[in-house]
Motif scaffolding. Structure first.
Motif, PDB file in Angstrom:
ATOM      1  N   ALA A  64     -13.428   2.404  15.834  1.00 39.47           N
ATOM      2  CA  ALA A  64     -13.327   1.269  15.611  1.00 39.47           C
ATOM      3  C   ALA A  64     -14.711   0.513  15.691  1.00 39.47           C
ATOM      4  CB  ALA A  64     -12.474   0.293  16.142  1.00 39.47           C
ATOM      5  N   ASP A  65     -15.145  -0.170  14.805  1.00 32.73           N
ATOM      6  CA  ASP A  65     -16.819  -0.828  15.152  1.00 32.73           C
ATOM      7  C   ASP A  65     -16.780  -1.910  15.989  1.00 32.73           C
ATOM      8  OD1 ASP A  65     -19.438  -1.404  13.991  1.00 32.73           O
ATOM      9  OD2 ASP A  65     -18.362  -3.534  13.766  1.00 32.73           O
ATOM     10  N   ASP A 102     -17.147  13.748   9.032  1.00 26.45           N
ATOM     11  CA  ASP A 102     -17.212  12.907   9.761  1.00 26.45           C
ATOM     12  C   ASP A 102     -18.422  12.102   8.954  1.00 26.45           C
ATOM     13  OD1 ASP A 102     -15.530  13.195  11.742  1.00 26.45           O
ATOM     14  OD2 ASP A 102     -16.817  14.003  13.120  1.00 26.45           O
ATOM     15  N   ASP A 103     -18.380  10.795   9.128  1.00 28.97           N
ATOM     16  CA  ASP A 103     -19.331   9.796   8.703  1.00 28.97           C
ATOM     17  C   ASP A 103     -19.898   9.348  10.027  1.00 28.97           C
ATOM     18  OD1 ASP A 103     -20.950   7.728   7.868  1.00 28.97           O
ATOM     19  OD2 ASP A 103     -19.970   7.024   6.363  1.00 28.97           O
ATOM     20  N   ASP A 104     -21.383   9.774  10.266  1.00 33.66           N
ATOM     21  CA  ASP A 104     -21.613   9.481  11.533  1.00 33.66           C
ATOM     22  C   ASP A 104     -22.396   7.891  11.691  1.00 33.66           C
ATOM     23  OD1 ASP A 104     -20.937  11.681  12.717  1.00 33.66           O
ATOM     24  OD2 ASP A 104     -22.776  13.032  12.184  1.00 33.66           O
ATOM     25  N   ASN A 105     -22.419   7.330  10.581  1.00 33.45           N
ATOM     26  CA  ASN A 105     -22.998   5.905  10.731  1.00 33.45           C
ATOM     27  C   ASN A 105     -22.167   4.998  10.085  1.00 33.45           C
ATOM     28  OD1 ASN A 105     -24.852   4.041  11.155  1.00 33.45           O
ATOM     29  ND2 ASN A 105     -26.372   4.683   9.607  1.00 33.45           N
ATOM     30  N   ALA A 106     -20.841   4.793  10.548  1.00 32.33           N
ATOM     31  CA  ALA A 106     -19.614   4.119   9.888  1.00 32.33           C
ATOM     32  C   ALA A 106     -19.503   2.771  10.648  1.00 32.33           C
ATOM     33  CB  ALA A 106     -18.317   4.862  10.215  1.00 32.33           C
ATOM     34  N   ASP A 133     -17.809   9.305  30.664  1.00 32.31           N
ATOM     35  CA  ASP A 133     -18.706  10.136  30.946  1.00 32.31           C
ATOM     36  C   ASP A 133     -19.192  10.541  32.451  1.00 32.31           C
ATOM     37  OD1 ASP A 133     -20.543   7.775  31.725  1.00 32.31           O
ATOM     38  OD2 ASP A 133     -21.489   7.625  29.811  1.00 32.31           O
ATOM     39  N   ALA A 134     -20.163  11.446  32.576  1.00 32.21           N
ATOM     40  CA  ALA A 134     -20.247  11.935  33.844  1.00 32.21           C
ATOM     41  C   ALA A 134     -21.370  10.823  34.614  1.00 32.21           C
ATOM     42  CB  ALA A 134     -20.939  13.562  34.002  1.00 32.21           C
ATOM     43  N   GLU A 135     -21.908  10.230  33.859  1.00 31.56           N
ATOM     44  CA  GLU A 135     -23.270   9.306  34.563  1.00 31.56           C
ATOM     45  C   GLU A 135     -22.305   7.838  34.835  1.00 31.56           C
ATOM     46  OE1 GLU A 135     -27.228   7.315  33.087  1.00 31.56           O
ATOM     47  OE2 GLU A 135     -26.468   8.822  31.821  1.00 31.56           O
ATOM     48  N   ASN A 136     -21.063   7.987  34.416  1.00 29.62           N
ATOM     49  CA  ASN A 136     -20.286   6.784  34.962  1.00 29.62           C
ATOM     50  C   ASN A 136     -20.872   5.349  34.386  1.00 29.62           C
ATOM     51  OD1 ASN A 136     -18.849   7.908  38.185  1.00 29.62           O
ATOM     52  ND2 ASN A 136     -18.797   8.636  36.133  1.00 29.62           N
ATOM     53  N   ARG A 137     -21.615   5.305  33.267  1.00 23.97           N
ATOM     54  CA  ARG A 137     -22.059   3.957  32.644  1.00 23.97           C
ATOM     55  C   ARG A 137     -20.729   2.935  32.673  1.00 23.97           C
ATOM     56  NH1 ARG A 137     -23.976   8.044  29.196  1.00 23.97           N
ATOM     57  NH2 ARG A 137     -26.350   8.411  29.381  1.00 23.97           N
ATOM     58  N   ALA A 138     -21.501   1.938  32.800  1.00 24.45           N
ATOM     59  CA  ALA A 138     -20.612   0.552  32.939  1.00 24.45           C
ATOM     60  C   ALA A 138     -19.577   0.140  31.408  1.00 24.45           C
ATOM     61  CB  ALA A 138     -21.412  -0.694  32.948  1.00 24.45           C
ATOM     62  N   GLY A 139     -20.510   0.872  30.459  1.00 25.77           N
ATOM     63  CA  GLY A 139     -19.937   0.491  29.151  1.00 25.77           C
ATOM     64  C   GLY A 139     -19.281   1.881  28.597  1.00 25.77           C
ATOM     65  N   SER A 140     -19.058   2.704  29.436  1.00 25.33           N
ATOM     66  CA  SER A 140     -18.316   4.002  29.026  1.00 25.33           C
ATOM     67  C   SER A 140     -16.976   4.178  29.846  1.00 25.33           C
ATOM     68  CB  SER A 140     -19.136   5.463  29.171  1.00 25.33           C
ATOM     69  OG  SER A 140     -20.404   5.274  28.301  1.00 25.33           O
ATOM     70  N   ILE A 141     -15.830   3.631  29.206  1.00 21.80           N
ATOM     71  CA  ILE A 141     -14.596   3.448  30.004  1.00 21.80           C
ATOM     72  C   ILE A 141     -13.245   3.655  29.057  1.00 21.80           C
ATOM     73  CG2 ILE A 141     -15.560   1.695  31.218  1.00 21.80           C
ATOM     74  CD1 ILE A 141     -14.111  -0.329  29.804  1.00 21.80           C
ATOM     75  N   GLU A 142     -12.228   3.963  29.772  1.00 22.83           N
ATOM     76  CA  GLU A 142     -10.851   4.015  29.355  1.00 22.83           C
ATOM     77  C   GLU A 142     -10.564   2.756  29.955  1.00 22.83           C
ATOM     78  OE1 GLU A 142      -9.085   7.742  30.394  1.00 22.83           O
ATOM     79  OE2 GLU A 142      -9.921   8.679  28.767  1.00 22.83           O
ATOM     80  N   ASP A 143      -9.639   1.732  29.257  1.00 24.48           N
ATOM     81  CA  ASP A 143      -9.287   0.592  29.838  1.00 24.48           C
ATOM     82  C   ASP A 143      -7.866   1.030  30.732  1.00 24.48           C
ATOM     83  OD1 ASP A 143     -10.837  -1.145  29.079  1.00 24.48           O
ATOM     84  OD2 ASP A 143      -9.479  -1.873  27.400  1.00 24.48           O
ATOM     85  N   ILE A 190      -8.497   0.069  25.265  1.00 22.16           N
ATOM     86  CA  ILE A 190      -9.701   0.794  24.704  1.00 22.16           C
ATOM     87  C   ILE A 190      -9.060   2.441  25.272  1.00 22.16           C
ATOM     88  CG2 ILE A 190     -11.947   1.676  24.935  1.00 22.16           C
ATOM     89  CD1 ILE A 190     -12.806  -1.123  24.804  1.00 22.16           C
ATOM     90  N   GLU A 191      -9.074   3.266  24.535  1.00 25.38           N
ATOM     91  CA  GLU A 191      -8.803   4.722  25.025  1.00 25.38           C
ATOM     92  C   GLU A 191     -10.215   5.367  25.144  1.00 25.38           C
ATOM     93  OE1 GLU A 191      -6.406   6.369  21.673  1.00 25.38           O
ATOM     94  OE2 GLU A 191      -4.676   6.103  23.109  1.00 25.38           O
ATOM     95  N   HIS A 192     -11.212   5.145  24.335  1.00 30.63           N
ATOM     96  CA  HIS A 192     -12.337   5.863  24.697  1.00 30.63           C
ATOM     97  C   HIS A 192     -13.691   4.983  24.211  1.00 30.63           C
ATOM     98  CE1 HIS A 192     -15.793   8.727  24.315  1.00 30.63           C
ATOM     99  NE2 HIS A 192     -15.256   9.479  25.409  1.00 30.63           N
ATOM    100  N   SER A 193     -14.506   4.794  24.938  1.00 27.33           N
ATOM    101  CA  SER A 193     -15.716   4.105  24.595  1.00 27.33           C
ATOM    102  C   SER A 193     -16.928   4.575  25.154  1.00 27.33           C
ATOM    103  CB  SER A 193     -15.835   2.588  24.805  1.00 27.33           C
ATOM    104  OG  SER A 193     -15.613   2.478  26.097  1.00 27.33           O
ATOM    105  N   SER A 194     -18.206   4.475  24.692  1.00 28.05           N
ATOM    106  CA  SER A 194     -19.417   5.240  25.190  1.00 28.05           C
ATOM    107  C   SER A 194     -20.378   3.986  25.243  1.00 28.05           C
ATOM    108  CB  SER A 194     -19.781   6.327  24.494  1.00 28.05           C
ATOM    109  OG  SER A 194     -21.162   6.715  24.708  1.00 28.05           O
ATOM    110  N   ALA A 195     -21.245   3.921  26.211  1.00 28.26           N
ATOM    111  CA  ALA A 195     -22.354   2.816  26.074  1.00 28.26           C
ATOM    112  C   ALA A 195     -23.415   3.175  25.098  1.00 28.26           C
ATOM    113  CB  ALA A 195     -22.993   2.716  27.383  1.00 28.26           C
ATOM    114  N   LEU A 196     -23.468   4.418  24.551  1.00 25.43           N
ATOM    115  CA  LEU A 196     -24.566   5.069  23.743  1.00 25.43           C
ATOM    116  C   LEU A 196     -24.045   4.762  22.299  1.00 25.43           C
ATOM    117  CD1 LEU A 196     -25.523   8.361  25.661  1.00 25.43           C
ATOM    118  CD2 LEU A 196     -26.514   5.843  25.926  1.00 25.43           C
ATOM    119  N   THR A 197     -22.874   4.314  21.959  1.00 25.11           N
ATOM    120  CA  THR A 197     -22.429   4.134  20.522  1.00 25.11           C
ATOM    121  C   THR A 197     -21.961   2.865  20.351  1.00 25.11           C
ATOM    122  OG1 THR A 197     -20.226   4.838  20.871  1.00 25.11           O
ATOM    123  CG2 THR A 197     -21.645   6.566  20.455  1.00 25.11           C
TER     124      THR A 197
END
Length: 764
Positions: free
Chosen positions: A258-259, A313-317, A690-700, A731-738
């Motif tokens: 999801a965007d 996959d569309d990598d720019n969706a 993620d292994a870096e434990n970024r603040a925006g990379s979470i499962e709720d 949120i099941e999966h999010s990344s601070a990098l996307t």
């Protein structure tokens, strides 16, 4: 006759102790706990005699609950969770694929009727549980019993074997999101006591909860699953038994990312192609038992599994790409993958059983042929361009040229052919020193050979020219007339032309011991302490950008576990618990490629150490007739104790997808008139992705509640049901990098009718 009993153990009801249900003795009205049989430890074992953590969901429990697929089972388990929106799972905080990004093989394996699934088949392969006999989740290393790909644990889906009767069972279901499906099972007794067959057909479809405004679709994240399974039970004598299983399945799904810009819980996906995955699986399994005498028997299990996996996959969706016009049909950042994996396994074991001594020795062989083709086009990350330019020219000229190299397009096509051969010999023994003390031990020697060969074609488009680029002209001026861009372009093209996948031949081996003891305090209370060594084999690979070849060694864990098995109040309550501590050495982790010091071009090395510890409590009870209760609590802590990558120290960080707490509870009450009410809930605490434990990379963190109301007789079960009853957003999966995230399904409402009858009964 023993051969028939051993082969038919899978046919026996895996009892209701695991599901929290209990039988009622018709003679005196007392509640009596049935026996649950566990098959994953190579020998048939009572659940109360298991030593390490295992959770079993019987077919009866699955049918009497909100469980429909394997992810629902994970939700109801302690210290187990689905990961990445259902594309895998984690046991005790360890993902089935990897934890630190490295490795060439899984850390945990899912089996269907004894056939191991590869990672691609697991993503969208068989997940429905139509006509399932049981699902067993073994927690912690199972390497002594299973060798490769069992460092975190194993999951078994066992379907029902044929029985000597004539029965038909069918169900039909419909619900919101245009969902529909059904399951049909026909069991036939051809020669009584000798030959029986069982045929199962299953189909399920749903539009899903995602939309695609670009294409005008409301079925962006659809799921369509269908399978056919035939089983033959052949027992020509009292001492020779065979079960043959043939399964075909086809599972399709659309992209479910999801965007974020338009709100992830609006579930918008802006791809200009409906990316997704399609997995076609064929399984053949032959399980044979030969009884030699009252104490000795031979078990032989052969399996073949072919999984054909296609992905686009569309990598720019994203909405931003839609606004910028970069996801128009002619400007798609796309990725495709086609994988065919064929797996052969052969295991033969010699078993011995007596009153006080039990054991087995065996040999194992597997061969995996993996053909993988992938490719696509997409923009080169700006971070890579910046790193390349600064490394080649220094920050000064690199910074001047960066705008000219920020819109490169990389087109690549890769072909990988890998072969993995595994050989092992193993044995286990268990001895009752007395009625109070039982000691046990085992060892496995495992040897794995990994071969890889391949080819790659890469091109880079959009390279700037000095005659037309202002940045190139400025850099030429600053370099006193040197055509800097021409030199950089030549280096980029040479790097692309030189990139080749690895051509390697590596071998790993390991000794995997297990030892422990059980103290039987009473007939209903025992404690066990077990020490096991687990491992994942070494291997080889190539970096993503420069295709730098690398090899890595095996990684090893030691697992220390205390188990408690108990039954109380005349067996009306079963309480089982496990406490575990695991240390991980020579962990396979990803670090930046030393050739360019680029984190986007990582390689795998043995440079990590970790530890995990925790506890699980599983409760099953029937305090009064008609009321069945089940509950589980899981607590785990995961930690990288040594892991440095790209100048970042991950030590002290948690594993990705490793929630500290998992809780589940379920209750069903069946009235005397056949009506029943069933409710269940499950909780999972927040976790990093993620292994870096970024603040925006979470499962709720989230709590999900499901329920159903129905009517049941010996022949029919009709009910209405709801999952995620309170329509919780999470949120099941999010990344601070996307700019995208995977979110959980919303409220789903449906109805299901199941009819079962014996043909002979109808004839009478």
């Amino acid at each position: 006759m023993l051969g028939k009993l051993r082969a038919g153990c899978a046919v026996a009801a895996l009892s209701v102790v695991a599901s929290g249900a209990m039988a009622q003795d018709r003679n005196d009205g007392e509640l009596v706990a049935d026996e649950i049989l566990v098959f994953g430890e190579k020998t048939v074992t009572n659940l109360q005699d298991t030593r390490t953590g295992v959770q079993v969901f019987t077919g009866d429990e699955i049918e009497r609950s909100s469980i429909r697929d394997i992810d629902d089972v994970f939700d109801q388990s302690s210290n187990v969770s689905a990961r990445f929106g259902g594309e895998g799972f984690a046991i005790r905080g360890i993902q089935n694929a990897n934890v630190a990004g490295g490795g060439a093989s899984p850390l945990a394996t899912l089996y269907v009727d004894g056939a191991p699934f590869n990672g691609f088949a697991l993503r969208t392969g068989i997940e429905e549980l139509c006509d399932a006999e049981s699902v067993e989740i073994f927690k912690g290393p199972q390497s002594t019993s299973f060798g490769r790909n069992a460092l975190a644990g194993t999951v078994f889906i066992k379907t029902r074997d044929p029985e000597y009767d004539h029965t038909v069972k069918g169900s039909i279901q419909g619900g919101t999101q245009e969902s529909r499906g059904g399951c049909l099972t026909v069991n036939t007794n051809i020669i009584d006591g000798v030959l029986a067959t069982r045929f199962t057909a299953d189909y399920n479809y749903t539009d899903g909860f995602y939309n695609n405004p670009t294409l005008g679709l409301d079925r962006q994240a659809f799921n369509e699953n269908q399978s056919l399974r035939g089983k033959v039970l052949f027992e020509p004598t009292d001492w020779f038994s065979n079960v043959l299983t043939l399964t075909y399945s086809n599972n399709k799904s659309g992209d479910d990312e999801a965007d974020e810009a338009t709100g992830v819980f609006n579930r918008n996906h802006f791809g200009n192609i409906q990316g997704g995955e399609d997995t076609e699986t064929v399984i053949a399994a032959l399980d044979s038992t030969i009884d030699l005498n009252d104490n000795w028997y031979i078990k032989n299990v052969f399996t073949y599994n072919s999984a054909n996996h296609d992905r686009l996959d569309d990598d720019n969706a994203t909405f931003a790409a839609l606004q910028a016009g970069t996801n128009d049909p002619g400007n798609t950042d796309s990725f495709f993958r086609a994988n065919i994996t064929k797996t052969f396994t052969e295991e033969i074991r010699l078993h011995y059983e007596s009153d006080d001594l039990r054991g087995h020795i065996g040999g194992y062989y597997s061969f995996i042929d993996n053909d993988d083709v992938s490719g696509g086009s997409g923009g080169v990350p700006v971070s890579f361009a910046e790193s390349f330019l600064n490394g080649a020219l220094g920050p000064g000229l690199g910074g001047v040229l960066l705008p000219a190299y920020s819109n490169l397009t990389n087109v690549r096509d890769r072909i990988f052919d890998t072969e993995t051969t595994n050989l092992a010999i193993f044995g286990e023994v268990e001895y009752d020193v007395s009625s109070f003390v039982t000691v046990y031990g085992g060892i496995r020697y495992d040897r794995e050979n990994f071969k890889s060969d391949g080819s790659e074609v890469r091109t880079v488009a959009g390279l700037p020219q000095t005659a037309t680029s202002a940045e190139c002209q400025l850099a030429q001026f600053l370099a006193f007339g040197t055509d800097v861009c021409a030199g950089v372009n030549a280096a980029v093209l040479a790097d692309a032309a030189a990139a080749q996948p690895p051509q390697v031949d590596t071998t790993s081996d390991a000794f995997l011991p297990m030892i422990g003891a059980t103290l039987n305090w009473t007939d209903d209370l025992s404690t066990s302490f077990t020490v096991k060594r687990g491992y994942r084999a070494g291997g080889a690979g190539s970096s993503f950008i420069t295709s730098t070849n690398f090899e890595f060694d095996p990684e090893f864990v030691w697992n220390y576990e205390l188990g408690v098995r108990s039954q109380w109040f005349d067996d009306r309550l079963t309480a089982n618990a496990n406490v575990f501590f695991l240390t991980w050495r020579d962990q396979q982790v990803v670090v930046p490629n030393p050739a360019n010091n680029n984190a986007n071009d990582g390689i795998t090395v043995n440079a990590g150490e970790s530890r995990t510890y925790g506890a699980e409590l599983d409760l099953y009870a029937q305090p009064i007739d008609g009321l069945t209760l089940r509950g589980s609590i899981g607590y785990q802590q995961t930690e990288f104790t040594e892991f440095v990558s790209g100048g970042i120290d991950f030590s002290g960080n948690e594993f990705p997808n490793a929630p500290a707490f998992t809780l589940a509870a379920a209750a069903e009450y069946e009235f005397d008139n056949g009506f029943y009410v069933q409710m269940d809930a499950n909780y999972r605490s927040e976790a990093f992705t993620d292994a870096e434990n970024r603040a925006g990379s979470i499962e709720d963190a989230r709590t999900l509640v499901n329920g159903r109301i129905g009517y049941r007789t010996d022949m029919i079960d009709a009910h209405v049901f709801a999952t995620n009853l309170f329509d919780v957003d999470y949120i099941e999966h999010s990344s601070a990098l996307t700019d995208t995230a995977k979110v959980g399904d919303g409220l789903f409402v449906g109805a299901r009718v199941t009819v079962e009858f014996g043909i002979d009964d109808l004839a009478q």
